[in-house]
Design a protein around this motif. Sequence first.
Motif, PDB file in Angstrom:
ATOM      1  N   THR A 123      -6.164  -4.075  -4.554  1.00 36.84           N
ATOM      2  CA  THR A 123      -4.726  -4.326  -4.569  1.00 36.84           C
ATOM      3  C   THR A 123      -4.039  -2.978  -4.739  1.00 36.84           C
ATOM      4  O   THR A 123      -4.617  -2.045  -5.309  1.00 36.84           O
ATOM      5  CB  THR A 123      -4.321  -5.287  -5.696  1.00 36.84           C
ATOM      6  OG1 THR A 123      -2.926  -5.598  -5.577  1.00 36.84           O
ATOM      7  CG2 THR A 123      -4.591  -4.688  -7.069  1.00 36.84           C
ATOM      8  N   GLY A 125      -0.850  -2.334  -6.104  1.00 36.58           N
ATOM      9  CA  GLY A 125       0.232  -2.181  -7.071  1.00 36.58           C
ATOM     10  C   GLY A 125       1.402  -3.127  -6.934  1.00 36.58           C
ATOM     11  O   GLY A 125       2.406  -2.961  -7.635  1.00 36.58           O
ATOM     12  N   GLY A 126       1.323  -4.103  -6.066  1.00 38.74           N
ATOM     13  CA  GLY A 126       2.401  -5.077  -5.946  1.00 38.74           C
ATOM     14  C   GLY A 126       3.488  -4.651  -4.982  1.00 38.74           C
ATOM     15  O   GLY A 126       3.540  -3.504  -4.525  1.00 38.74           O
ATOM     16  N   PRO A 127       4.395  -5.583  -4.647  1.00 32.34           N
ATOM     17  CA  PRO A 127       5.312  -5.357  -3.522  1.00 32.34           C
ATOM     18  C   PRO A 127       6.503  -4.451  -3.774  1.00 32.34           C
ATOM     19  O   PRO A 127       7.062  -3.901  -2.828  1.00 32.34           O
ATOM     20  CB  PRO A 127       5.783  -6.781  -3.187  1.00 32.34           C
ATOM     21  CG  PRO A 127       5.624  -7.547  -4.454  1.00 32.34           C
ATOM     22  CD  PRO A 127       4.433  -6.961  -5.153  1.00 32.34           C
ATOM     23  N   ALA A 128       6.950  -4.283  -5.018  1.00 31.86           N
ATOM     24  CA  ALA A 128       8.239  -3.625  -5.252  1.00 31.86           C
ATOM     25  C   ALA A 128       8.290  -2.202  -4.703  1.00 31.86           C
ATOM     26  O   ALA A 128       9.201  -1.853  -3.930  1.00 31.86           O
ATOM     27  CB  ALA A 128       8.558  -3.627  -6.749  1.00 31.86           C
ATOM     28  N   TRP A 130       6.381  -0.765  -2.523  1.00 34.97           N
ATOM     29  CA  TRP A 130       6.177  -0.749  -1.071  1.00 34.97           C
ATOM     30  C   TRP A 130       7.425  -1.206  -0.325  1.00 34.97           C
ATOM     31  O   TRP A 130       7.728  -0.683   0.758  1.00 34.97           O
ATOM     32  CB  TRP A 130       4.977  -1.617  -0.707  1.00 34.97           C
ATOM     33  CG  TRP A 130       3.693  -1.037  -1.204  1.00 34.97           C
ATOM     34  CD1 TRP A 130       2.952  -1.448  -2.276  1.00 34.97           C
ATOM     35  CD2 TRP A 130       3.018   0.101  -0.664  1.00 34.97           C
ATOM     36  NE1 TRP A 130       1.848  -0.642  -2.430  1.00 34.97           N
ATOM     37  CE2 TRP A 130       1.858   0.314  -1.458  1.00 34.97           C
ATOM     38  CE3 TRP A 130       3.270   0.954   0.414  1.00 34.97           C
ATOM     39  CZ2 TRP A 130       0.959   1.342  -1.197  1.00 34.97           C
ATOM     40  CZ3 TRP A 130       2.377   1.983   0.664  1.00 34.97           C
ATOM     41  CH2 TRP A 130       1.242   2.179  -0.131  1.00 34.97           C
ATOM     42  N   ARG A 131       8.175  -2.166  -0.889  1.00 28.81           N
ATOM     43  CA  ARG A 131       9.451  -2.561  -0.272  1.00 28.81           C
ATOM     44  C   ARG A 131      10.418  -1.388  -0.273  1.00 28.81           C
ATOM     45  O   ARG A 131      11.141  -1.152   0.705  1.00 28.81           O
ATOM     46  CB  ARG A 131      10.057  -3.749  -1.022  1.00 28.81           C
ATOM     47  CG  ARG A 131       9.461  -5.097  -0.670  1.00 28.81           C
ATOM     48  CD  ARG A 131      10.374  -6.223  -1.095  1.00 28.81           C
ATOM     49  NE  ARG A 131      10.662  -6.200  -2.526  1.00 28.81           N
ATOM     50  CZ  ARG A 131      10.018  -6.938  -3.431  1.00 28.81           C
ATOM     51  NH1 ARG A 131       9.044  -7.753  -3.053  1.00 28.81           N
ATOM     52  NH2 ARG A 131      10.339  -6.860  -4.705  1.00 28.81           N
ATOM     53  N   GLU A 183       4.732  -3.179   3.769  1.00 30.50           N
ATOM     54  CA  GLU A 183       4.978  -4.530   3.252  1.00 30.50           C
ATOM     55  C   GLU A 183       3.683  -5.333   3.149  1.00 30.50           C
ATOM     56  O   GLU A 183       3.481  -6.096   2.201  1.00 30.50           O
ATOM     57  CB  GLU A 183       6.006  -5.230   4.138  1.00 30.50           C
ATOM     58  CG  GLU A 183       7.394  -4.610   3.995  1.00 30.50           C
ATOM     59  CD  GLU A 183       8.363  -4.994   5.104  1.00 30.50           C
ATOM     60  OE1 GLU A 183       9.578  -4.793   4.918  1.00 30.50           O
ATOM     61  OE2 GLU A 183       7.907  -5.490   6.163  1.00 30.50           O
ATOM     62  N   GLY A 186       1.818  -4.212   0.092  1.00 27.47           N
ATOM     63  CA  GLY A 186       2.414  -4.732  -1.128  1.00 27.47           C
ATOM     64  C   GLY A 186       1.966  -6.143  -1.465  1.00 27.47           C
ATOM     65  O   GLY A 186       1.937  -6.536  -2.641  1.00 27.47           O
ATOM     66  N   ARG A 187       1.620  -6.912  -0.439  1.00 27.90           N
ATOM     67  CA  ARG A 187       1.189  -8.302  -0.662  1.00 27.90           C
ATOM     68  C   ARG A 187      -0.330  -8.446  -0.764  1.00 27.90           C
ATOM     69  O   ARG A 187      -0.830  -9.534  -1.049  1.00 27.90           O
ATOM     70  CB  ARG A 187       1.697  -9.189   0.482  1.00 27.90           C
ATOM     71  CG  ARG A 187       3.214  -9.285   0.581  1.00 27.90           C
ATOM     72  CD  ARG A 187       3.629 -10.337   1.576  1.00 27.90           C
ATOM     73  NE  ARG A 187       3.210 -10.031   2.932  1.00 27.90           N
ATOM     74  CZ  ARG A 187       3.929  -9.349   3.815  1.00 27.90           C
ATOM     75  NH1 ARG A 187       5.114  -8.862   3.469  1.00 27.90           N
ATOM     76  NH2 ARG A 187       3.480  -9.128   5.033  1.00 27.90           N
ATOM     77  N   ASP A 189      -3.995  -8.468  -2.128  1.00 24.73           N
ATOM     78  CA  ASP A 189      -4.711  -8.559  -3.401  1.00 24.73           C
ATOM     79  C   ASP A 189      -5.930  -9.448  -3.209  1.00 24.73           C
ATOM     80  O   ASP A 189      -5.811 -10.669  -3.100  1.00 24.73           O
ATOM     81  CB  ASP A 189      -3.806  -9.134  -4.494  1.00 24.73           C
ATOM     82  CG  ASP A 189      -4.442  -9.065  -5.887  1.00 24.73           C
ATOM     83  OD1 ASP A 189      -5.660  -8.829  -5.974  1.00 24.73           O
ATOM     84  OD2 ASP A 189      -3.707  -9.256  -6.879  1.00 24.73           O
TER      85      ASP A 189
END
Length: 278
Positions: A123, A125-128, A130-131, A183, A186-187, A189
Amino acid sequence: MLPSVAVRHLAGRPARPLLVVGPSLGTTADRLWGTVAAALPGWNVLGWDLPGHGASPAADRLTPGFSMSALASAVLTAIDECVGAAVPFAYAGDSVGGAVGLQLALDHPGRVTSLAVLCSAATFGGPAGWRDRAALVRAEGMAPMVTSSPARWFGSAIPAERRAAALDDLATVDPEGYARVCEALGRFDVRARLASVGVPLLAVAGAEDVATPPAALAEIADAVPQGRLVVLDGVGHLAPFEAPAEVAALLRDHLARAHSERSSVASRARPASRSASA
């Protein structure tokens, strides 16, 4: 709808076993993997480019974005169109290319015979964040990435002229294609699914990689049943480009080990021949 990716022939002959290699975000397959591919005798090496990168077409802004699973399916479709048959293949990828490799091994387990994941993660690090990066390149183009990427990409061992060549490629990337890959990252995982990877896996980390540090590769190697970790000193996020000789040597060993293991399994599974008197 699957994204459009182009496949390039990097080295070897069609009759040889197939190795597919995947790029990092902002790079091209031939730049990242060309030297490594030439040092892998006995393999037919194909590389693929991300949407809007290298030989792949720019993203159509009227179409929706894509997931990592869809990107992996697009890569598989492009490979099949290139080789003309649904043949199994070994796979190696850096960063997002490594993530695609994990996705291929999980979603299409019958196709991938061995896996090398370099400078990547289960993963990112999550979407924030990357957005935010996607919005930046859509608004300002690739110039901010050319400025900021050296700090994320390179370790201390790579000469300045080689850094410049990689950044020249980055400057030509289609911003929309880059944004859509951001994007998808970011998604992404697959941490909960790593134990289901059923092929030998080599995880290669750069000791100086700030984007996906050795701990991220150790997480993959520890969770995959046949996982193994190697850390390269002086290397950052683009191991095949920064240390091609070392990566080629690691791949030769890994591919040979995987082939030996497949042969051993096939031999054990083969029924014993019946004697003439039976």
